[in-house]
Design an enzyme around this catalytic site. Structure first.
Site, short mmCIF file in Angstrom:
data_model
loop_
_atom_site.label_atom_id
_atom_site.label_comp_id
_atom_site.label_asym_id
_atom_site.label_seq_id
_atom_site.Cartn_x
_atom_site.Cartn_y
_atom_site.Cartn_z
N GLY A 46 -3.07 -7.68 -3.29
CA GLY A 46 -2.33 -8.56 -2.27
C GLY A 46 -0.91 -8.79 -2.75
N GLY A 92 1.37 -10.48 -4.28
CA GLY A 92 1.40 -11.66 -5.37
C GLY A 92 2.82 -12.68 -5.43
NE ARG A 93 6.58 -8.54 -8.28
CZ ARG A 93 7.81 -7.96 -8.23
NH1 ARG A 93 8.87 -8.67 -8.00
NH2 ARG A 93 8.15 -6.62 -8.37
CE LYS A 144 8.92 -6.12 -4.53
NZ LYS A 144 9.22 -4.50 -4.56
NE ARG A 169 9.29 -4.51 0.40
CZ ARG A 169 8.57 -4.26 -0.46
NH1 ARG A 169 8.76 -3.15 -1.52
NH2 ARG A 169 7.23 -4.84 -0.60
NE ARG A 179 1.46 -3.32 0.58
CZ ARG A 179 2.55 -3.15 -0.43
NH1 ARG A 179 2.62 -2.26 -1.03
NH2 ARG A 179 3.49 -4.21 -0.17
CG ASP A 181 -1.31 -0.98 -4.94
OD1 ASP A 181 -1.87 -0.22 -5.70
OD2 ASP A 181 -0.29 -1.63 -5.46
CG ASN A 182 2.82 0.68 -4.98
OD1 ASN A 182 2.87 -0.39 -4.51
ND2 ASN A 182 2.98 1.04 -6.28
CG ASP A 236 5.76 -1.75 -3.23
OD1 ASP A 236 6.37 -2.54 -3.15
OD2 ASP A 236 4.34 -1.46 -2.73
#
Length: 492
Positions: free
Chosen positions: A88, A90-91, A111, A174, A181, A250-251, A260
């Site tokens: 998920g 996270g930042r 981000k 971004r 994803r 996830d990317n 990413d």
């Protein structure tokens, strides 16, 4: 005056298990480093209002704009082959979606905007260096005509973040066609929540592949469409010497954009085994491995979608395998066509791939710079005397000499003039890429001296990578031995 974002938040309208609602964490004293004014206009935003103290507060997450519905998206992922069922954002926090001037729905995400329920004990912040790297490389990719997320703004927060040492904190705004994803599908598939997988697939079809919505079998078609886009995307990466560095599921974007930018880099001298990422010790995501890994990631997506294909599992798996089987042809078609263009070939012949591979082999043996070899070859297309400028790039020029004779014989068989060939090659072979040593110099100036002049200059050069730009000719040069940067690091 108020900064207005005309948000339309379709992802935030999905069921609550798709995300966590969380607001950005305010920062001390945000200061705008860079605003991408043309992109702001494209998004229907007022760049003058964004380029103000109020705009800086919004772009740093200190103030929430009207209409925002901030969420952290849930997803899982295979990281270096190891499955993690909950990752998920996270930042990162998705503020919302806007419709741009071309009618395309775009996410606007902060981000480095503070912790979320997915932070896994992290601080949710970003250091200045990774923010500048992502801004530079993502905008360079856009100028190179490669599908990518974009950078709308970079803001310094006025706070420090602790990594190995204290570093200036920053936030990147971004922009993406979406942040969905392969790992988003995996998040629900591992929980055996087939209905959520279906809901997500329907959302993706409406948003990214609307022509599939009325098909009798939309889900196999969705897998095929994502496969085709990923195959072409990775081919484009290889054609400019780009190494993503961390091709986890996830990317891997469902929309087909590069997403990413962590330990990414562009090759200097050509070596298919090139790895820059400090954490890729086994070379899983090396330059030449990227097509294989893309297919591996797509196979993980297929595993998530198979339950939507048919109740007959054997039949569904066979159908998924057939769809994935198109990846090789999709990739090869895009890659081979790209190589022909880079070599100035207007027609297609059976032995063209062997000709291209012979050059790549000579480049690897001779440690020739990837970008400069093709750029100088573009000039040599109009004048054989300029072959000398190319051969100077090779430690062992005899390999190039042999190849050049074959190439000249091949291009002589076509009707295009030398000037036409040169122009066509220059349009696909950039003079300038975001070389790693240049990026590191920009980061050093910003972090150590709060000096953003090198950052601005590099962005100026990379905005028109196919132009000669005599005033900035040095930016085309590969690094000297003492300037080489052999490792890049994740932005976490």
């Amino acid at each position: 005056m108020t900064v207005h974002f005309p948000f339309q938040n379709t992802y935030a309208a999905l069921p609550a298990n798709f995300f966590a609602r969380v607001a950005p964490t305010p920062v001390a004293s945000p200061r705008l480093i860079k605003l991408n004014r043309p992109l702001a206009v494209q998004l229907g935003l007022d760049p003058d209002l964004l380029d103000s103290p109020e705009g800086a507060e919004i772009l740093a997450g200190k103030t929430l704009p009207a209409g925002a519905d901030p969420i952290a998206m849930a997803y899982a992922g295979h990281q270096f082959g190891q499955f993690v069922p909950q990752l998920g954002d996270g930042r990162a926090i998705l503020l919302g979606e806007v419709i741009d001037k071309d009618g395309v729905r775009r996410d606007i995400q902060l981000k480095g905007s503070g912790p979320t329920p997915f932070s896994r004990r992290g601080d949710g912040r970003a250091a200045l260096g990774p923010v500048l790297r992502e801004y530079i490389v993502s905008e360079a990719m856009q100028a190179l005509n490669i599908p990518t997320t974009r950078s709308l703004a970079a803001v310094i927060t006025g706070e420090s973040v602790m990594r190995e040492t204290a570093l200036p904190g920053a936030v990147l705004t971004r922009v993406a066609s979406s942040h969905i994803r392969v790992g988003t599908f995996q998040y629900f598939a591992v929980r055996r929540d087939t209905e959520a997988v279906r809901r997500l697939a329907d959302h993706v079809i409406i948003r990214h592949y609307p022509d599939l919505a009325d098909l009798a079998r939309p889900y196999p078609a969705l897998l095929g469409a994502v496969t085709a886009r990923q195959a072409e995307l990775v081919a484009r990466w290889l054609l400019v010497g780009f190494i993503h560095g961390v091709m986890n599921t996830d990317n891997t974007s469902i929309s087909g954009e590069t997403i990413d930018y962590g330990p990414c880099a562009f090759m200097d001298h050509y070596d298919p085994a090139t790895v820059f990422s400090s954490i890729d010790e086994l070379g899983r995501y090396a330059y030449a491995n990227q097509p294989r890994i893309a297919l591996w990631n797509l196979t993980r997506l297929a595993e998530c979608l198979v339950p939507l294909f048919s109740d007959d599992q054997e039949k569904a798996v066979a159908e998924a395998q057939e769809v994935l089987g198109a990846f090789g042809d999709n990739f090869n078609d895009a890659y081979k066509a790209g190589l022909r263009s880079k070599l100035g070939l207007f027609t297609e012949r059976e032995d063209d791939q062997a000709l291209a591979q012979a050059l790549l082999d000579a480049m690897a043996k001779g440690k020739a710079d990837f970008t400069l070899t093709f750029r100088r070859l573009s000039e040599a297309a109009s004048d054989a005397a300029l072959d000398e400028q190319v051969r100077q790039l090779f430690d062992e020029p005899s390999g190039f000499d042999e190849w050049a004779a074959q190439w000249r014989q091949r291009i002589a068989s076509e009707t295009q003039s030398p000037a036409e060939r040169r122009a066509a090659m220059r349009a696909v072979n950039p003079a300038f890429i975001p070389r790693n040593h240049r990026i590191e110099a920009v980061i050093q100036a910003a972090v150590a001296h709060d000096d953003y002049a090198p950052f601005e200059e590099l962005l100026t050069v990379l905005a028109t990578p196919f132009d000669d730009q005599p005033a900035f000719a040095a930016y085309a040069d590969p690094p000297k031995p003492h300037e080489r940067v052999c490792q890049t690091f994740c932005g976490t």
